[in-house]
Design an enzyme around this catalytic site. Sequence first.
Site, PDB file in Angstrom:
ATOM      1  N   LYS A   1     -12.245   2.065   6.144  1.00 56.64           N
ATOM      2  CA  LYS A   1     -12.746   3.399   5.835  1.00 56.64           C
ATOM      3  C   LYS A   1     -13.170   3.381   4.385  1.00 56.64           C
ATOM      4  CE  LYS A   1      -9.473   6.601   4.957  1.00 56.64           C
ATOM      5  NZ  LYS A   1      -8.217   7.394   5.021  1.00 56.64           N
TER       6      LYS A   1
ATOM      7  N   CYS B   1      -2.430   0.769  10.696  1.00 54.57           N
ATOM      8  CA  CYS B   1      -1.384   1.550  11.378  1.00 54.57           C
ATOM      9  C   CYS B   1      -1.688   1.972  12.811  1.00 54.57           C
ATOM     10  CB  CYS B   1      -1.073   2.790  10.556  1.00 54.57           C
ATOM     11  SG  CYS B   1      -0.362   2.396   8.957  1.00 54.57           S
TER      12      CYS B   1
ATOM     13  N   LEU C   1       5.501   7.581  14.868  1.00 57.28           N
ATOM     14  CA  LEU C   1       4.666   6.921  15.875  1.00 57.28           C
ATOM     15  C   LEU C   1       3.799   7.935  16.614  1.00 57.28           C
ATOM     16  CD1 LEU C   1       7.164   4.353  17.497  1.00 57.28           C
ATOM     17  CD2 LEU C   1       5.548   3.989  15.632  1.00 57.28           C
TER      18      LEU C   1
ATOM     19  N   TYR D   1       0.825  -1.210   0.000  1.00 52.60           N
ATOM     20  CA  TYR D   1       0.000   0.000   0.000  1.00 52.60           C
ATOM     21  C   TYR D   1       0.858   1.258   0.000  1.00 52.60           C
ATOM     22  CZ  TYR D   1      -4.304  -2.589   0.692  1.00 52.60           C
ATOM     23  OH  TYR D   1      -5.386  -3.415   0.503  1.00 52.60           O
TER      24      TYR D   1
HETATM   25  N1  LIG Z   1      -0.703   1.269   4.760  1.00 52.46           N
HETATM   26  C1  LIG Z   1      -0.519   2.544   5.036  1.00 52.46           C
HETATM   27  O1  LIG Z   1      -1.391   3.374   4.802  1.00 52.46           O
HETATM   28  C2  LIG Z   1       0.776   3.026   5.621  1.00 52.46           C
HETATM   29  C3  LIG Z   1       1.006   4.392   5.692  1.00 52.46           C
HETATM   30  C4  LIG Z   1       2.205   4.839   6.229  1.00 52.46           C
HETATM   31  C5  LIG Z   1       3.160   3.929   6.665  1.00 52.46           C
HETATM   32  N2  LIG Z   1       2.908   2.604   6.571  1.00 52.46           N
HETATM   33  C6  LIG Z   1       3.976   1.678   6.971  1.00 52.46           C
HETATM   34  O2  LIG Z   1       4.634   1.260   5.772  1.00 52.46           O
HETATM   35  C7  LIG Z   1       5.086  -0.099   5.892  1.00 52.46           C
HETATM   36  C8  LIG Z   1       4.512  -0.927   4.759  1.00 52.46           C
HETATM   37  O3  LIG Z   1       3.106  -0.915   4.872  1.00 52.46           O
HETATM   38  P1  LIG Z   1       2.178  -1.472   3.710  1.00 52.46           P
HETATM   39  O4  LIG Z   1       0.786  -1.139   4.135  1.00 52.46           O
HETATM   40  O5  LIG Z   1       2.673  -1.006   2.409  1.00 52.46           O
HETATM   41  O6  LIG Z   1       2.434  -3.038   3.868  1.00 52.46           O
HETATM   42  P2  LIG Z   1       2.045  -4.206   2.844  1.00 52.46           P
HETATM   43  O7  LIG Z   1       1.914  -5.429   3.631  1.00 52.46           O
HETATM   44  O8  LIG Z   1       0.914  -3.749   1.970  1.00 52.46           O
HETATM   45  O9  LIG Z   1       3.321  -4.330   1.882  1.00 52.46           O
HETATM   46  C9  LIG Z   1       4.564  -4.791   2.304  1.00 52.46           C
HETATM   47  C10 LIG Z   1       5.173  -5.613   1.165  1.00 52.46           C
HETATM   48  O10 LIG Z   1       6.514  -5.960   1.514  1.00 52.46           O
HETATM   49  C11 LIG Z   1       6.790  -7.227   0.940  1.00 52.46           C
HETATM   50  N3  LIG Z   1       7.967  -7.835   1.567  1.00 52.46           N
HETATM   51  C12 LIG Z   1       8.105  -8.280   2.841  1.00 52.46           C
HETATM   52  N4  LIG Z   1       9.340  -8.757   3.045  1.00 52.46           N
HETATM   53  C13 LIG Z   1      10.004  -8.615   1.879  1.00 52.46           C
HETATM   54  C14 LIG Z   1      11.330  -8.919   1.458  1.00 52.46           C
HETATM   55  N5  LIG Z   1      12.207  -9.454   2.306  1.00 52.46           N
HETATM   56  N6  LIG Z   1      11.675  -8.665   0.180  1.00 52.46           N
HETATM   57  C15 LIG Z   1      10.797  -8.110  -0.678  1.00 52.46           C
HETATM   58  N7  LIG Z   1       9.528  -7.794  -0.339  1.00 52.46           N
HETATM   59  C16 LIG Z   1       9.143  -8.037   0.932  1.00 52.46           C
HETATM   60  C17 LIG Z   1       5.520  -8.011   1.165  1.00 52.46           C
HETATM   61  O11 LIG Z   1       5.440  -9.110   0.281  1.00 52.46           O
HETATM   62  C18 LIG Z   1       4.457  -6.942   0.892  1.00 52.46           C
HETATM   63  O12 LIG Z   1       3.991  -6.974  -0.431  1.00 52.46           O
HETATM   64  C19 LIG Z   1       4.666  -0.545   7.290  1.00 52.46           C
HETATM   65  O13 LIG Z   1       5.733  -0.348   8.163  1.00 52.46           O
HETATM   66  C20 LIG Z   1       3.525   0.394   7.629  1.00 52.46           C
HETATM   67  O14 LIG Z   1       3.402   0.580   9.006  1.00 52.46           O
HETATM   68  C21 LIG Z   1       1.751   2.128   6.049  1.00 52.46           C
HETATM   69  O1  LIG Z   2     -12.412  11.579  12.537  1.00 51.27           O
HETATM   70  C1  LIG Z   2     -12.117  10.405  12.241  1.00 51.27           C
HETATM   71  C2  LIG Z   2     -11.064  10.081  11.361  1.00 51.27           C
HETATM   72  C3  LIG Z   2     -10.790   8.750  11.104  1.00 51.27           C
HETATM   73  N1  LIG Z   2     -11.521   7.762  11.684  1.00 51.27           N
HETATM   74  C4  LIG Z   2     -11.170   6.355  11.427  1.00 51.27           C
HETATM   75  O2  LIG Z   2      -9.794   6.182  11.712  1.00 51.27           O
HETATM   76  C5  LIG Z   2      -9.235   5.155  10.908  1.00 51.27           C
HETATM   77  C6  LIG Z   2      -7.971   5.626  10.207  1.00 51.27           C
HETATM   78  O3  LIG Z   2      -8.297   6.609   9.249  1.00 51.27           O
HETATM   79  P1  LIG Z   2      -7.191   7.434   8.453  1.00 51.27           P
HETATM   80  O4  LIG Z   2      -6.216   7.986   9.395  1.00 51.27           O
HETATM   81  O5  LIG Z   2      -7.892   8.378   7.585  1.00 51.27           O
HETATM   82  O6  LIG Z   2      -6.553   6.306   7.519  1.00 51.27           O
HETATM   83  P2  LIG Z   2      -5.150   5.527   7.537  1.00 51.27           P
HETATM   84  O7  LIG Z   2      -4.922   5.095   6.148  1.00 51.27           O
HETATM   85  O8  LIG Z   2      -5.155   4.514   8.614  1.00 51.27           O
HETATM   86  O9  LIG Z   2      -4.054   6.643   7.836  1.00 51.27           O
HETATM   87  C7  LIG Z   2      -3.418   6.787   9.112  1.00 51.27           C
HETATM   88  O10 LIG Z   2      -2.370   5.850   9.234  1.00 51.27           O
HETATM   89  C8  LIG Z   2      -1.365   5.961   8.205  1.00 51.27           C
HETATM   90  C9  LIG Z   2      -0.400   4.817   8.418  1.00 51.27           C
HETATM   91  O11 LIG Z   2       0.580   5.095   9.344  1.00 51.27           O
HETATM   92  C10 LIG Z   2      -0.717   7.338   8.302  1.00 51.27           C
HETATM   93  O12 LIG Z   2       0.285   7.454   7.303  1.00 51.27           O
HETATM   94  C11 LIG Z   2      -1.785   8.413   8.122  1.00 51.27           C
HETATM   95  O13 LIG Z   2      -1.201   9.704   8.262  1.00 51.27           O
HETATM   96  C12 LIG Z   2      -2.873   8.204   9.171  1.00 51.27           C
HETATM   97  O14 LIG Z   2      -3.935   9.138   8.965  1.00 51.27           O
HETATM   98  C13 LIG Z   2     -10.349   4.747   9.930  1.00 51.27           C
HETATM   99  O15 LIG Z   2     -10.972   3.584  10.402  1.00 51.27           O
HETATM  100  C14 LIG Z   2     -11.296   5.922   9.980  1.00 51.27           C
HETATM  101  O16 LIG Z   2     -12.621   5.574   9.667  1.00 51.27           O
HETATM  102  C15 LIG Z   2     -12.554   8.067  12.552  1.00 51.27           C
HETATM  103  O17 LIG Z   2     -13.213   7.185  13.092  1.00 51.27           O
HETATM  104  N2  LIG Z   2     -12.830   9.389  12.811  1.00 51.27           N
END
Ligand SMILES: NC(=O)c1ccc[n+]([C@@H]2O[C@H](COP(=O)([O-])OP(=O)(O)OC[C@H]3O[C@@H](n4cnc5c(N)ncnc54)[C@H](O)[C@@H]3O)[C@@H](O)[C@H]2O)c1
Ligand SMILES: O=c1ccn([C@@H]2O[C@H](COP(=O)(O)OP(=O)(O)O[C@H]3O[C@H](CO)[C@@H](O)[C@H](O)[C@H]3O)[C@@H](O)[C@H]2O)c(=O)[nH]1
Length: 456
Positions: free
Chosen positions: A334, A271, A216, A10
């Site tokens: 969401k 997250c 964090l 993602y």
């Molecule tokens: N999902 C979000 O909205 C979001 C936002 C901000 C930060 N993050 C952080 O970003 C990081 C990644 O999140 P994500 O949601 O993209 O995870 P994800 O699970 O969607 O993707 C991670 C990918 O890494 C791959 N992977 C794992 N080990 C590997 C390896 N050794 N070599 C190659 N590929 C490998 C997996 O196969 C997977 O496709 C996490 O630390 C998460 O906390 C996520």
């Molecule tokens: O007023 C609000 C806002 C959000 N939510 C809920 O909170 C959760 C998280 O929402 P949101 O933060 O919009 O989505 P994420 O994709 O989880 O994003 C958060 O988590 C990511 C992963 O770390 C960060 O990068 C983003 O900045 C942070 O917003 C969802 O279930 C929402 O429905 C509520 O219930 N009320």
Amino acid sequence: MNICCIGAGYVGGPTMAMIAKKATFCKVTVVDINQARIDAWNSAELPVYEPGLEEVVRECRGKNLFFSTDVDQAIRDADIIFVSVNTPTKTYGVGAGRAADLRYLELCARRIAEVAQGDKIIVEKSTLPVRTAESLKRVLHSNSNGYRFEVLSNPEFLAEGTAISDLEAPDRVLIGGDDTPSGQAAVETLVKVYNAWVPRERILTTNLWSSELTKLVSNALLAQRISSVNSISALCEATGADIDEVAFAAGKDTRIGPKFLKASVGFGGSCFQKDILNLVYLCEYYGLKEVAEYWESVVKINDWQKDRFVRSMIRTMFNTISGKKIAVLGFAFKKDTNDTRESAAIRVCASLLAEQAEVAVYDPQVTEKGIRDDLVYAGVPESQLARLSVVDDPYAALDQAHALAVLTEWDEFKSFDYDRIFTGMKKPAFAFDGRNILDRAKLREIGFEVHAIGKP
Ligand SMILES: NC(=O)c1ccc[n+]([C@@H]2O[C@H](COP(=O)([O-])OP(=O)(O)OC[C@H]3O[C@@H](n4cnc5c(N)ncnc54)[C@H](O)[C@@H]3O)[C@@H](O)[C@H]2O)c1
Ligand SMILES: O=c1ccn([C@@H]2O[C@H](COP(=O)(O)OP(=O)(O)O[C@H]3O[C@H](CO)[C@@H](O)[C@H](O)[C@H]3O)[C@@H](O)[C@H]2O)c(=O)[nH]1
């Protein structure tokens, strides 16, 4: 400049697509060990649903954006390597249920050190505990063939559902690096990439530990606002106040601000819970018991809110939902995403099934397999899953239902034909709005008994 990103999830996929689109002087290769995921990135059906993502990928793929499973080659070719692998909550051993599982990250570091044939900048894109860069440097340098690795922290703040607009115009980009000439040079190299489209004043540079901790803390503060407002939603229900009015009026204070004060059935997503528990674990590790307890309460209130929603459903429906059909509208955590990780719907549906309800789920983006897998992972036994159905037609889910429960705020739920729905439902027809999106007055006029979060 050659950029490689390990982890095509993602974050890795959309983030790298945006870099390829905006920093056209970069060749970006996103690699993953998951062949199916890479195949999907190379197909018309992307593995991640995000508004606007398809257009960006279509524009850049095959020009300066590539998706591959050849991790070693991409590492060798890269000047900058982003590590964007999953860092889930540990489920085993020391710190189980709290600490971040860093095994995927360490595997990447070992691989990079093993196959690199030159100096590299390694960028922590994954969300990590503070001081992970220190361990990363040790693993890299203990296994390197004499090459230098500069480690940077560049956490990602995108939210799912709005990833493309968040990446296009971020509130800030944060880059942490070592306060050494080579560390600062690496920071400047990464600044140059983002500065291709992000104004320089929005690119913040700090030391490594501040950058790691900021990620964090940002999530903890955001989640804390939701738990705060959700806790008050219960008080609103008890007193006759209206949570939306309270949140709106309180949020008018510019010191408080209007965002992230929407009461709900509970926050989900991959997250918030994971990162708060990670923070709690860190505080415990450093002997800060009171600080740990303070932040853990944010997660406790969130679980309580989900359970409170189910208890209210049961109480309202004459203290039994056994054998009753409940239409669940929305399973994603969401709207505008197909992601269900930690979705409130998982706990709610598991509880409804445990109460022997017949649960019919409709979600416009989540697949039946995804929903069943989530419930199995949550421990719902096969015998209870037999009472679950997942349908493509919302009206089928609602037909002959005793109640509907809105668990995701999908826009389309607002424009359903509620006259038709009411006619097809058992009476009294209950509507439980876990997102406060339904037109309560209109539904009541039709004949529904409506219950919403924090509403009189
Ligand atoms: N999902 C979000 O909205 C979001 C936002 C901000 C930060 N993050 C952080 O970003 C990081 C990644 O999140 P994500 O949601 O993209 O995870 P994800 O699970 O969607 O993707 C991670 C990918 O890494 C791959 N992977 C794992 N080990 C590997 C390896 N050794 N070599 C190659 N590929 C490998 C997996 O196969 C997977 O496709 C996490 O630390 C998460 O906390 C996520
Ligand atoms: O007023 C609000 C806002 C959000 N939510 C809920 O909170 C959760 C998280 O929402 P949101 O933060 O919009 O989505 P994420 O994709 O989880 O994003 C958060 O988590 C990511 C992963 O770390 C960060 O990068 C983003 O900045 C942070 O917003 C969802 O279930 C929402 O429905 C509520 O219930 N009320």
